[in-house]
Design an enzyme around this catalytic site. Structure first.
Site, PDB file in Angstrom:
ATOM      1  N   ASP B  24       0.843  -1.197   0.000  1.00 55.02           N
ATOM      2  CA  ASP B  24       0.000   0.000   0.000  1.00 55.02           C
ATOM      3  C   ASP B  24       0.877   1.246   0.000  1.00 55.02           C
ATOM      4  OD1 ASP B  24      -2.251  -1.511   0.155  1.00 55.02           O
ATOM      5  OD2 ASP B  24      -2.900  -0.820   2.133  1.00 55.02           O
ATOM      6  N   LYS B  81      -8.157   0.659  -5.100  1.00 51.72           N
ATOM      7  CA  LYS B  81      -9.341   0.079  -4.448  1.00 51.72           C
ATOM      8  C   LYS B  81     -10.596   0.849  -4.819  1.00 51.72           C
ATOM      9  CE  LYS B  81      -7.004  -1.381  -0.160  1.00 51.72           C
ATOM     10  NZ  LYS B  81      -7.041  -2.839  -0.202  1.00 51.72           N
ATOM     11  N   GLY B 153      -5.308  -3.018   8.821  1.00 51.64           N
ATOM     12  CA  GLY B 153      -4.968  -1.869   9.650  1.00 51.64           C
ATOM     13  C   GLY B 153      -4.736  -2.184  11.110  1.00 51.64           C
ATOM     14  N   ARG B 165      -6.152 -20.467   7.163  1.00 55.59           N
ATOM     15  CA  ARG B 165      -6.320 -21.852   7.643  1.00 55.59           C
ATOM     16  C   ARG B 165      -7.718 -22.374   7.309  1.00 55.59           C
ATOM     17  NH1 ARG B 165      -2.688 -24.760  10.395  1.00 55.59           N
ATOM     18  NH2 ARG B 165      -1.015 -23.684  11.483  1.00 55.59           N
ATOM     19  N   GLY B 214      -3.063  -7.556   8.215  1.00 56.95           N
ATOM     20  CA  GLY B 214      -2.411  -7.760   9.502  1.00 56.95           C
ATOM     21  C   GLY B 214      -0.936  -8.085   9.435  1.00 56.95           C
ATOM     22  N   GLY B 235      -0.325  -3.684   3.996  1.00 61.18           N
ATOM     23  CA  GLY B 235      -0.999  -2.391   3.987  1.00 61.18           C
ATOM     24  C   GLY B 235      -0.251  -1.411   4.850  1.00 61.18           C
ATOM     25  N   SER B 236      -0.699  -1.264   6.078  1.00 63.73           N
ATOM     26  CA  SER B 236      -0.102  -0.286   6.977  1.00 63.73           C
ATOM     27  C   SER B 236       1.279  -0.717   7.457  1.00 63.73           C
ATOM     28  CB  SER B 236      -1.022  -0.088   8.173  1.00 63.73           C
ATOM     29  OG  SER B 236      -2.380  -0.155   7.773  1.00 63.73           O
TER      30      SER B 236
END
Lengths: 191, 294
Positions: B24, B81, B153, B165, B214, B235-236
């Site tokens: 990102d 997005k 996030g 999983r 995550g 992402g973050s």
């Protein structure tokens, strides 16, 4: 005979499947030590900038030049062809600089321009269908190269001695004729 | 005759991203850092998910200037997005020449019932999924790539692990079923029958499956690869860390060599602090992005 597929990033398993379907042993190559036991190598499709960063990090540039100097064949598809090229349009330097040709990255456009099309490959696959994804093309080849296919008047498949380069993705099809052609090259250089 | 926008061309684009990291970014400068670190693509956004979470309110498609700026800054593919079900945001981003669209739960959904008919577009789509049924519904609508949702996030890998999983265990179950059990399981999962047949026969999704939501450290990225992801979205995790360049490079290396623990140890040293994480139970159910879409 064992043929490796450089597995730093990209469409690795697809190449391995096609090589195996053509009857040879294939292996994913993540370390330079693995090159020793190989008779030929495929540089797969993926992102050439990503592969180059990782090749630098793990010493693949020198190791692959050494591999080539042992007269072992290399087949580059899309990003792999860019890695093989001696010259890249708009860039001061190139990557492995093994094959005497100039390529242009993303020359057929962005993803929206990606396409598949009939592509006769003379003497190898007259009814071939090729998948082009953000594809480069070969702008010019050296005197010792043989142009094997053109699309829209652009060179998209060429061979120079032990090196084979294509702008499209044979690994995204079930058609293993180009892999068989490469395997024949490997046999030729082993003999 | 050349054919554009075929399913082979759209899915094939995702195949080329395998084993890589999609990052990102919120401007050209970050996009260049990501490219230099070895990202296989960048996702152009106005805010990274942790900032979207902090800002609250309605999250929409990014400012198109940012998207254009990123498109001209890098030579790797650029993704963007759009809101779930927002036909016009998707069409507008497609018209800019974006290489891949993410119909994403990170943004506020525009439609709570219908996702986009992604078969209609030349641009390929990636969609989030928490389980096999959700993945196959999205693929049925034309998604060319799937990413497990995780919880965006948060810098907390637990939801990404749960989703990966779940998905892979359901795939193994469908693969092991006898053929006459497939229709009942299709009903149970809410999945298109033809795609269930594909999973039964091939033991995998018909498209590439990345992990997302995550990933905050090189070890997180390698964990998702170990669990069967074919690549990761971060992402973050990169630009909210102490040292984005180092984190980006280390996550790329750990993704490629996800089973080389000495290498992961080496690249994980002296990185500085990772992004601050968020405990999932502290996020109220209505604020969990993974609950968006169905």
């Amino acid at each position: 005979m064992k043929i490796g597929v450089l597995a730093l990033q990209g469409a690795v398993i697809e190449h391995i499947r096609l090589l195996e379907s053509a009857g040879v042993e294939a292996a994913a190559v993540k370390k330079t030590e693995q090159l020793e036991e190989l008779d030929g190598l495929v540089l797969p499709g993926g992102e050439s900038t990503t592969m180059r960063k990782l090749m630098d990090k793990y010493g693949f540039i020198d190791a692959l030049r050494q591999f080539a100097s042992e007269k072992k064949p290399i087949f580059g598809t899309c990003a792999g062809a860019i890695l093989l090229a001696d010259r890249i349009q708009g860039q001061d330097d190139a990557h492995l600089k093994l094959m005497d040709m100039k390529v242009e990255r993303n020359a057929f456009g962005r993803q929206k321009d990606s396409f598949e099309a009939a592509l006769p490959v003379a003497g190898v696959a007259p009814d071939y269908v090729a998948v082009f994804i953000r594809a480069p093309y070969i702008m010019e080849v050296g005197a010792n190269a043989e142009v094997l296919a053109k699309y829209d008047d652009k060179i998209v498949l060429a061979r120079e001695g032990q090196f084979l380069a294509c702008a499209f993705h044979p690994e995204l099809t079930e058609d293993n004729r180009l892999h068989k052609y490469f395997i024949d090259m490997v046999k030729e250089y082993r003999a | 005759m050349a054919e554009v926008g075929t399913s082979r061309v759209k899915r094939g684009m995702a195949e080329m991203q395998k084993g890589g990291v999609i990052m990102d970014v919120i401007n050209a400068e970050q996009a260049k850092i990501a490219e230099a670190a070895g990202a296989v693509a960048v996702m152009a956004l106005e805010r990274v998910p942790s900032d979207i979470r902090a800002a609250g309110g309605v999250a929409r498609m990014a400012d198109l200037r940012i998207v254009e700026e990123v498109l001209s800054a890098v030579s790797i593919p650029v993704m963007a997005k759009c809101r779930i079900g927002h036909i016009v945001e998707a069409r507008v981003l497609e018209s800019l020449g974006v290489d891949y669209l993410d119909e994403s739960e990170v943004l506020t959904p525009a439609d709570e019932v219908f996702h986009l008919n992604k078969k209609d577009y030349t641009v390929p789509f990636v969609c989030g999924a928490r389980d096999l049924g959700e993945a196959l519904r999205r693929i049925g609508e034309g998604a060319s790539m799937i990413r497990t949702k995780g919880e965006p996030g948060t810098g907390n890998i637990v939801e990404a692990v749960r989703h990966m999983r779940t998905m892979n265990s359901q795939i193994r179950k469908v693969q092991a079923m006898s053929y006459d059990e497939l229709m009942a399981e299709a009903k149970n999962l809410g999945a298109p029958y033809e795609l269930m047949e594909y999973v039964h026969k091939n033991g995998k999704l018909p498209v590439v499956n990345f992990a997302a939501g995550g990933v905050a450290t090189p070890a997180d990225a390698a964990l998702m690869m170990e669990l069967g992801a074919e690549g990761v979205f971060v992402g973050s995790g990169i630009f909210k860390s102490d040292n984005p360049e180092k984190f980006a490079r280390a996550i790329v290396e750990a993704t490629t060599h996800y089973q080389d623990y000495e290498l992961i140890a080496r690249v994980s040293k002296d990185l500085g602090a990772a992004m601050t994480g968020l405990e999932i139970s502290k996020i109220s159910p209505q604020d969990r992005m993974q609950e968006r879409g169905w």
